[in-house]
Design an enzyme around this catalytic site. Structure first.
Site, mmCIF file in Angstrom:
data_model
loop_
_atom_site.group_PDB
_atom_site.id
_atom_site.type_symbol
_atom_site.label_atom_id
_atom_site.label_comp_id
_atom_site.label_asym_id
_atom_site.label_seq_id
_atom_site.Cartn_x
_atom_site.Cartn_y
_atom_site.Cartn_z
ATOM 1 N N ARG A 149 0.851 -1.196 0.000
ATOM 2 C CA ARG A 149 0.000 0.000 0.000
ATOM 3 C C ARG A 149 0.884 1.243 0.000
ATOM 4 N NH1 ARG A 149 -1.962 -3.618 3.927
ATOM 5 N NH2 ARG A 149 -4.060 -4.423 3.510
ATOM 6 N N LYS B 6 -1.621 -2.832 8.155
ATOM 7 C CA LYS B 6 -2.761 -2.403 8.956
ATOM 8 C C LYS B 6 -2.776 -3.129 10.293
ATOM 9 C CE LYS B 6 -5.900 -1.085 5.206
ATOM 10 N NZ LYS B 6 -7.233 -1.304 4.585
ATOM 11 N N HIS C 51 -2.681 2.342 -5.763
ATOM 12 C CA HIS C 51 -3.472 1.148 -5.468
ATOM 13 C C HIS C 51 -3.712 0.340 -6.729
ATOM 14 C CE1 HIS C 51 -5.306 -0.664 -1.970
ATOM 15 N NE2 HIS C 51 -6.323 -1.068 -2.718
ATOM 16 N N ARG D 46 -0.967 -1.954 -7.025
ATOM 17 C CA ARG D 46 -1.181 -3.060 -6.074
ATOM 18 C C ARG D 46 -2.105 -4.102 -6.698
ATOM 19 N NH1 ARG D 46 -1.250 -4.422 -0.524
ATOM 20 N NH2 ARG D 46 -3.261 -5.047 0.339
#
Length: 330
Positions: A177, A201, A275, A278
């Site tokens: 990320r 996260k 993103h 990703r």
């Protein structure tokens, strides 16, 4: 004026929070501490969750300060549904409504555990079904063209172009990320094993491999680009892997600009942010034969269900190839 969001108007959540009854404001403060300190959520996620709760409680209590009103007076399933309906009437889309419903459920479950409610009204709240769209991805040849173009720019050995190439190569190689990339320190890169230590996260750490092109780009940045940037400013960030023009840790907005500009250099490439790279990395891994569980670990997804979205991307691409190539596809 009512605390409810009117159509087309953005609520000032800071003012709304200041206007909450004293008990409600204290509850929001405690919830914010719980999310940040106990659950270890990122500051961005904490702000989103707390903002949703402030919006809910503001809807419940109104804008006029009433200091002695109970924090959760009137909070039931009917109030939750009315709040979501008000959000929808104010222009919120399905994805936003689903997130706010999830925020409300998380909050009511927490206050129930704290003993502030004798039941959990959020347990009965059904979120609107979100129509999940397939994320845009680059074809392998387009990804190659984007990185080749960035490599041509870096051949001039300008510090910023060296940094941008390393950013692009690492995003595509690892699928990290943008927040994880900006949070990397120099010591997080293990060149011997070609691994990068990523803090994801919830404070979860994982090791993600990268290949030879990313290795070369990172070495070019660390050997020539980073020292030049650090030497041109008074107080460079001592540990950050990627530096901004002023010597501080690279900002996510700069990374997004770098990605957009790199994609602009390849006319056939779809416009996307970090993103999108990703998504592209995950899709290319699966198309190359990686199993779903391994991709889940590499991306740092909490559940396999999130990773399974990428299987739909690859299926759509296979269908497109079949339509183009098979004589009896139509």
């Amino acid at each position: 004026m009512s605390a409810r969001e009117s159509r087309g108007r953005k609520t000032d959540l800071h003012a709304l929070r200041d206007a909450l009854p004293r008990a409600a404001a204290e509850l929001v403060d405690a919830y914010e501490r719980h999310l940040g300190l106990e659950r270890g959520l990122s500051p961005h996620t904490v702000r989103a969750y707390v903002g949703d709760v402030v919006s809910l409680l503001g809807f419940l209590h109104g804008e006029e300060p009433r200091p002695e009103v109970a924090a959760l007076e009137g909070l039931d399933i009917g109030a939750l549904r009315a709040w979501l309906a008000d959000q929808r009437n104010g222009g919120a889309g399905r994805t936003t409504l689903a997130r706010r419903a999830a925020s409300a459920r998380t909050f009511t479950a927490w206050v129930r555990r704290q003993g502030a409610l004798d039941h959990d009204p959020g347990a009965k709240l059904v979120a609107p079904r979100v129509h999940r769209t397939l994320p845009p991805v680059l074809r392998p040849d387009e990804a190659e063209d984007v990185l080749t173009a960035a490599g041509s720019g870096a051949a001039q050995q300008e510090p910023v172009t060296l940094r941008d190439l390393a950013v692009l190569e690492l995003l595509y190689a690892t699928g990290v990320r943008v927040s994880e990339l900006c949070g990397l320190d120099v010591d997080d890169v293990d060149f011997g094993r070609r691994l990068v230590r990523v803090l994801g996260k919830g404070g979860k750490e994982r090791m993600v491999p990268f290949g030879a092109p990313a290795d070369r780009a990172l070495r070019g940045w660390l050997d020539h680009g980073r020292p030049a940037v650090a030497g041109a400013v008074a107080k460079p960030h001592a540990s950050a892997l990627f530096l901004g023009a002023r010597g501080g840790r690279l900002d996510p907005r700069t990374v997004r600009r770098v990605v957009h500009e790199a994609l602009d250099a390849v006319p056939s490439a779809a416009d996307m942010g970090p993103h999108g790279l990703r998504h592209t990395a995950a899709t290319h891994l699966l198309e190359g034969g990686a199993d779903l569980r391994s991709v889940q670990e590499l991306l740092g997804h909490a559940t396999l269900a999130t990773t399974q979205l990428y299987t739909h991307v690859t299926v759509e691409r296979l269908k497109a190839i079949h339509d183009q190539a098979h004589p009896r596809s139509r």
